[in-house]
Design a protein around this motif. Structure first.
Motif, short mmCIF file in Angstrom:
data_model
loop_
_atom_site.label_atom_id
_atom_site.label_comp_id
_atom_site.label_asym_id
_atom_site.label_seq_id
_atom_site.Cartn_x
_atom_site.Cartn_y
_atom_site.Cartn_z
N VAL A 85 -2.46 6.65 2.89
CA VAL A 85 -3.65 7.30 2.34
C VAL A 85 -3.58 8.80 2.54
CG1 VAL A 85 -6.16 7.49 2.53
CG2 VAL A 85 -5.07 5.24 2.62
N GLN A 86 -3.06 9.23 3.68
CA GLN A 86 -2.93 10.66 3.95
C GLN A 86 -1.96 11.32 2.97
OE1 GLN A 86 -4.79 12.34 6.00
NE2 GLN A 86 -3.78 14.31 5.56
N MET A 87 -0.95 10.58 2.53
CA MET A 87 -0.03 11.10 1.52
C MET A 87 -0.78 11.47 0.24
SD MET A 87 3.07 8.34 1.99
CE MET A 87 3.60 8.63 0.31
N LEU A 88 -1.70 10.62 -0.14
CA LEU A 88 -2.50 10.88 -1.34
C LEU A 88 -3.38 12.10 -1.17
CD1 LEU A 88 -3.58 7.20 -2.09
CD2 LEU A 88 -1.99 8.55 -3.46
N LYS A 89 -4.00 12.22 -0.01
CA LYS A 89 -4.89 13.35 0.24
C LYS A 89 -4.11 14.66 0.25
CE LYS A 89 -8.25 10.60 2.83
NZ LYS A 89 -9.25 10.62 1.74
N GLU A 90 -2.93 14.67 0.84
CA GLU A 90 -2.11 15.89 0.86
C GLU A 90 -1.63 16.26 -0.53
OE1 GLU A 90 1.00 15.13 3.62
OE2 GLU A 90 -0.30 15.30 5.41
N LEU A 145 -5.14 6.45 -7.16
CA LEU A 145 -4.92 5.08 -6.67
C LEU A 145 -6.26 4.39 -6.51
CD1 LEU A 145 -3.23 2.78 -5.50
CD2 LEU A 145 -3.29 3.93 -3.28
N ILE A 146 -6.37 3.22 -7.12
CA ILE A 146 -7.57 2.39 -7.00
C ILE A 146 -7.19 1.11 -6.27
CG2 ILE A 146 -9.41 1.18 -8.23
CD1 ILE A 146 -8.92 3.08 -10.59
N ILE A 164 0.84 -1.21 0.00
CA ILE A 164 0.00 0.00 0.00
C ILE A 164 0.87 1.25 0.00
CG2 ILE A 164 -1.73 1.29 1.31
CD1 ILE A 164 -2.78 -1.41 2.28
N ILE A 165 1.94 1.23 0.78
CA ILE A 165 2.85 2.38 0.82
C ILE A 165 3.53 2.56 -0.54
CG2 ILE A 165 4.99 3.26 1.83
CD1 ILE A 165 4.12 2.01 4.46
N ALA A 166 3.98 1.45 -1.15
CA ALA A 166 4.61 1.53 -2.47
C ALA A 166 3.63 2.06 -3.51
CB ALA A 166 5.13 0.15 -2.88
N ALA A 167 2.37 1.63 -3.44
CA ALA A 167 1.36 2.10 -4.39
C ALA A 167 1.11 3.60 -4.20
CB ALA A 167 0.06 1.32 -4.21
N ALA A 168 1.01 4.05 -2.95
CA ALA A 168 0.76 5.47 -2.68
C ALA A 168 1.95 6.33 -3.12
CB ALA A 168 0.48 5.67 -1.18
#
Length: 331
Positions: free
Chosen positions: A186-191, A158-159, A144-148
């Motif tokens: 997930v927070q990385m994506l939101k930021e 990201l799906i 998940i971290i690698a995908a983000a």
């Protein structure tokens, strides 16, 4: 005599001998009991053509029917320390891992890939319930971290397709730590202002539901999927009451505001194309211009021009997959 022995007798035997039929030509639907021919079932993405029941599908087969022309590139995931707790129940943890790897042909319970759906560049991650129940261990957290990180680097949505029985008990507290780790991802994506879309499939339970599976900007589910933290039987035994019909199923959660959509698997690709382009501020896709996905076959995925199944070890790669994406950090 030679003519009789060499021609007549074999001909007679061939007429009366019973031909052995392969065991994998027919599949029985777990819901309605209908016997489904393997080609008919694979063409319908492992969805029963009689009752619409959604059977399991592997992440690799899902990606091959999701991405344009079935072309995608796997994202490398760091390998964690094997058997960090030297765990043993009826079997040693490494033995269970080797057994799951032989059964599924995959390294772990999550596959991460990048490619295009409807000419929209995306990053996708999917859990494999057939790999130790899709349990969330350190590898899943790393995936998940690698995908983000890949999504943030390439400025792509990201799906994530969730399917899990919860945390992996063989890794103890280390598996539970993947809940806050995935939340940070997930927070990385939101930021970064990037969409995070979650597709919940049957079943999604335990710590997965309590973390990244319910943190999306949009939550979609396949019909009939069980989505919960504690299962219905546990709740009934605890409160000593009968639960409502369809409790914790996708349709029930949609009616009670926990989901945004319930979409059949056969329509999921079009749904994701529309949502990702909308959230990324892109114009609507021109349907007649969209490349088709690959087709499923009984023995795995196959090309349109060949009967040879696509290799699990070397998935198809777009010729321009290494080219920098417009607007990304690499351009």
């Amino acid at each position: 005599m030679n003519w009789i022995n060499n021609y007549v007798r074999p001909k007679i035997n061939s007429l009366f001998s019973r031909r052995e039929m392969p065991d994998n030509l027919w599949t029985k639907c777990d819901d309605c009991g209908t016997m489904l021919f393997h080609r008919e079932l694979s063409d319908n993405l492992n969805v029963c053509t009689n009752c619409g029941y959604h059977m399991g599908i592997t992440p690799r087969d899902r990606f091959l029917t999701l991405f344009d022309n079935g072309m995608f590139t796997e994202v490398e995931v760091p390998r964690p320390t094997p058997d960090p707790l030297s765990f043993r129940d009826q079997k040693r943890y490494p033995e269970r891992m080797r057994s799951a790897q032989r059964k599924t042909g995959e390294k772990e319970a999550m596959l991460v890939a990048e490619g295009e759906i409807g000419r929209t560049p995306v990053i996708c991650a999917a859990q494999d319930f057939s790999f130790m129940g899709g349990s969330m261990g350190m590898y899943v957290g790393n995936a998940i971290i690698a995908a983000a990180q890949r999504a943030v680097k390439l400025r792509r949505p990201l799906i994530l397709f969730s399917a899990a029985g919860g945390a992996r008990m063989q890794e103890g507290i280390l598996s539970l730590m993947q809940m806050p780790r995935s939340t940070v991802a997930v927070q990385m994506l939101k930021e970064a202002g990037l969409p995070y879309i979650v597709v919940l499939t049957h079943p999604t339970t335990g710590g997965v539901t309590a973390s990244y599976a319910m943190l999306g900007d949009v939550h979609i589910s396949e019909p009939g999927a069980l989505i919960c933290f504690a299962g219905p039987r546990v709740i009934e035994q605890t409160i000593r009451e009968k639960l409502p019909e369809g409790f914790q199923r996708a349709e029930y959660l949609l009616d009670h505001g926990m989901l945004d959509r319930v979409t059949p698997r056969t329509k999921m690709r079009e749904e994701l194309i529309t949502i990702t382009r909308l959230l990324m501020g892109l114009p609507p896709a021109v349907r007649g211009d969209l490349p088709p996905p690959a087709k499923m076959s009984s023995g795995g995925m196959q090309d349109d021009e060949s009967d040879q199944p696509v290799s699990r070890d070397q998935p198809p790669v777009r010729p321009d997959s290494q080219a920098p994406v417009e607007g990304s950090d690499d351009s």
